[in-house]
Write an enzyme that holds these catalytic residues in place. Sequence first.
Site, PDB file in Angstrom:
ATOM      1  N   TRP A 146       0.905  -1.133   0.077  1.00 18.76           N
ATOM      2  CA  TRP A 146      -0.041   0.103  -0.070  1.00 18.76           C
ATOM      3  C   TRP A 146       0.927   1.348  -0.042  1.00 18.76           C
ATOM      4  CZ3 TRP A 146      -0.413   3.816   3.691  1.00 18.76           C
ATOM      5  CH2 TRP A 146      -1.568   4.926   3.462  1.00 18.76           C
ATOM      6  N   ASP A 188     -14.994   9.027  -0.445  1.00 22.92           N
ATOM      7  CA  ASP A 188     -15.659   8.363   0.582  1.00 22.92           C
ATOM      8  C   ASP A 188     -16.257   9.155   1.660  1.00 22.92           C
ATOM      9  OD1 ASP A 188     -16.200   6.398   2.348  1.00 22.92           O
ATOM     10  OD2 ASP A 188     -14.250   5.459   2.834  1.00 22.92           O
ATOM     11  N   ARG A 197      -9.317  -3.136   7.551  1.00 22.41           N
ATOM     12  CA  ARG A 197     -10.063  -1.906   7.510  1.00 22.41           C
ATOM     13  C   ARG A 197     -11.633  -2.067   7.989  1.00 22.41           C
ATOM     14  NH1 ARG A 197     -11.334   2.784   3.088  1.00 22.41           N
ATOM     15  NH2 ARG A 197     -10.091   4.380   4.099  1.00 22.41           N
ATOM     16  N   LYS A 208     -15.728   6.352  -9.148  1.00 22.99           N
ATOM     17  CA  LYS A 208     -14.350   5.829  -8.530  1.00 22.99           C
ATOM     18  C   LYS A 208     -14.737   4.608  -7.937  1.00 22.99           C
ATOM     19  CE  LYS A 208     -10.338   6.827  -5.598  1.00 22.99           C
ATOM     20  NZ  LYS A 208      -9.871   7.846  -4.487  1.00 22.99           N
ATOM     21  N   TRP A 209     -14.434   3.577  -8.256  1.00 18.16           N
ATOM     22  CA  TRP A 209     -14.678   2.147  -7.799  1.00 18.16           C
ATOM     23  C   TRP A 209     -13.627   1.596  -6.898  1.00 18.16           C
ATOM     24  CZ3 TRP A 209     -18.629  -1.459 -10.271  1.00 18.16           C
ATOM     25  CH2 TRP A 209     -18.756  -2.571  -9.680  1.00 18.16           C
ATOM     26  N   ASP A 210     -13.783   1.633  -5.907  1.00 19.30           N
ATOM     27  CA  ASP A 210     -12.647   1.168  -4.911  1.00 19.30           C
ATOM     28  C   ASP A 210     -12.735  -0.030  -4.314  1.00 19.30           C
ATOM     29  OD1 ASP A 210     -10.393   1.734  -3.142  1.00 19.30           O
ATOM     30  OD2 ASP A 210     -11.426   3.420  -2.120  1.00 19.30           O
ATOM     31  N   ASN A 256     -10.959  -2.062  -0.833  1.00 17.39           N
ATOM     32  CA  ASN A 256      -9.991  -1.787   0.063  1.00 17.39           C
ATOM     33  C   ASN A 256      -9.515  -2.938   1.129  1.00 17.39           C
ATOM     34  OD1 ASN A 256      -9.065   1.068  -0.080  1.00 17.39           O
ATOM     35  ND2 ASN A 256     -11.031   1.338   0.122  1.00 17.39           N
ATOM     36  N   CYS A 262      -9.774   1.513  -8.538  1.00 19.77           N
ATOM     37  CA  CYS A 262      -8.910   1.799  -7.704  1.00 19.77           C
ATOM     38  C   CYS A 262      -9.102   0.544  -6.443  1.00 19.77           C
ATOM     39  CB  CYS A 262      -9.651   3.257  -6.946  1.00 19.77           C
ATOM     40  SG  CYS A 262      -8.763   3.384  -5.214  1.00 19.77           S
ATOM     41  N   ASP A 306      -2.067   5.553  -3.231  1.00 15.80           N
ATOM     42  CA  ASP A 306      -2.389   6.614  -2.399  1.00 15.80           C
ATOM     43  C   ASP A 306      -1.481   7.671  -1.913  1.00 15.80           C
ATOM     44  OD1 ASP A 306      -5.214   5.924  -2.057  1.00 15.80           O
ATOM     45  OD2 ASP A 306      -5.160   4.595  -0.402  1.00 15.80           O
TER      46      ASP A 306
END
Length: 739
Positions: A193, A361, A440, A474-476, A478, A524, A546
């Site tokens: 990351w 977010d 997370r 924006k498609w994240d 995590n 993303c 990031d």
Amino acid sequence: MKTYLKCIFYSLGITLLFCTAAVGQNTKVIEVKTKSTSLVYAVDHNKRLVFQYYGKAVDAPDSFLRQQAYPKPDTNRDFSYEAYPTFGLGNVNEPALAVINADGSLNTELAFEGTETKSPQPGVSETVIHLNDRICKFNVELHFKAYWAEDVITQWAVITNNENQPVNLRRFASSFLPIKAETYYLTHFYGSWAGEMNVTEEKLENGIKVIESKKGVRTTQTENPSFILSVNTPALENAGDCYGGALAWSGNYRLAFQVDEWKRLNITTGINPFLSSWTLKVGERFTTPEMIYTFSSQGRGQVSRNLHDWGRKYGMVGGTKLHDIVLNSWEGAYFTFNENTLTGMMDDAAEMGIETFVLDDGWFGNKYPRNNDDAGLGDWQTNTQKLPDGLDYLIDYAHSKGLKFGLWIEPEMVNPESELAGKHPDWIVQSPGREKITWRNQLLLDLSNPKVQDFVYNVFDSLLTTHPGIEYIKWDANRHVEQAGSTWLPTSEQTHFWVDYTKGLYSVYERIRARYPDFVMQDCASGGGRLDYGALKYHNEFWTSDNTDPLSRIFIQYGTNLIYPPVGTASHVSTSPNHQTQRMAPLKFRFDVAMTGRLGMELQPKDIQGKDRDFAADAIRNYKQYVRPLITNGDLYRLKSPYDEGGWASQMYVSKEKASAVLFVFSLEPHLRGVFPTIKLNGLDTTKTYQIEEINPNGRSRFWGDGQTFKADYLMNAGLELYVGGQYESAVFILKETN
Ligand code: DGJ
């Protein structure tokens, strides 16, 4: 004694020749060709499909027809490399395919059945080679798509079970490529990351080097399923035989590089078979992901340019179109904002010339408001406390300022503290009786389940239907998989989870693209955690990392652009000191670095005032006018690697017709007084002259010849000594042809 030995060798030689002749000639040659490369297979006298050659274009089908394999010592098999090696046909290396047949037997012997060629679109040809097992009703199709102008060949396999009982696939690679050279140098990418795509090169020795992921999701955070292979010398920018490879798959992958006992390099690539044995039912077909290959005899610079050309045209959405300059709210506001914060950001963005505002977010969740990362994920309703007037108010406000409006989502995931987790606990990836492991503070939805696929599709579709003013998503994603398990899949098919998750994701993307073909989507996953050509096919760009520190970005983007196109490389100016590294860097350096990719900003724009604001607006104007068209469709030439000694980095982008170019130069560390880099340009037309002009100078010229005209020969051979030596100093020049 010497004469005696000579005799033995001589008679051995005769025997070899004789045996070779006895082994028999090839009966058919199959060529897959592009403008400058050839990939050649042959059918041998035993109906085996054998690899012959991949490299610079060779027009000699008759020679390949006569080419013969050496007899393998101590066996009745030839010493040849099958196109798609299976276990059970004299193959002792990594198999591309391993099958447990319906009768429990472990061997597969593929024999050539036929071939066909098609032209799916202009400039693209497809060759399909049909192979059948000699005993079982088991069929493999090898597909090759050749992209003529881009010198790219993609490959995949389709495996079909025509037996009357299921079979079990243990290995199912996309491609096998055996290369023969003296030495092999592998460039590959590792990271974590906020530190993706570090470049490393190693000499391959006997044994197997594996690049892989078992993370299921966010698979490219640690290593990337791509590589450059240089033969006989470490990779050079502008010389030498180099292969580039990338697997188009967002799930577990495995790229194996085996230097075998005969010093040949066997490259086997595809889905990682880790805990993934696949039951192929009667009549079912299994299609592997595409493996993308290119070759250049002129070094890795051309390998990258081939992949960029291919990627822009075939590997992503809207890759040849100009991309908007974005202000993303994340680093400027994180979870803490209200309507005024956002409209204030939009005011500033519009004033500086930005084109799209993206709300990241934190905009959703009511029962469990998304005020940090521990709640609300899964509940995709606008948070009425933060945004009482709803999304449409913000969208209209953006439009009133001449901005497009974009929104962040992470639809594959759920916080345990959410309404969704309460309503559909069975949709969560889990293993019966075991505690669920969060990352997370979140869990993964089980995309192998069609109901979950519908849900994820509907998150996207209903947002766009309810708010048609949204023009960017924006498609994240995590987290990765720490614990596999699906309540949807039967017990006997739990090992299908990994592949079915990724296929489920792709089926959602397919539905989205069927309905919204040109809609702008950013790929993303905690930064560049899903950077592969499998996902990119459905996206217009990717969030590179990031880590927005400009010095880190020089390295991250250098690695990224070895394989993936600069036009998709989202690259944002952020605040100083940087939030990830705490490093301070001048605004000019931050802008100049961000301008080497898809420019954007990610900060509270109110923090940029006075002269800095004028500089930012000017840089954005320059980007639009001069730089953006070159980043979009130009050719990237790397001039100085940040990894080399010296402490500089430099690259340029040249228009296809070589009429204009942009040159970037960065000083990565403090240099002694008077120590400057000499930059030799590349990619220009040697018959032309060019005028050079510095942009973003910020009060000081860094070239004695600014505004003057120079012959391309001078620029490329003598080069330019530029006054760029201080720590985080940089310069950007525009070149325009004058004749
Ligand atoms: C990870 C992404 O990489 C960031 O840009 C940001 O969108 C956060 N997630 C939001 O949670």
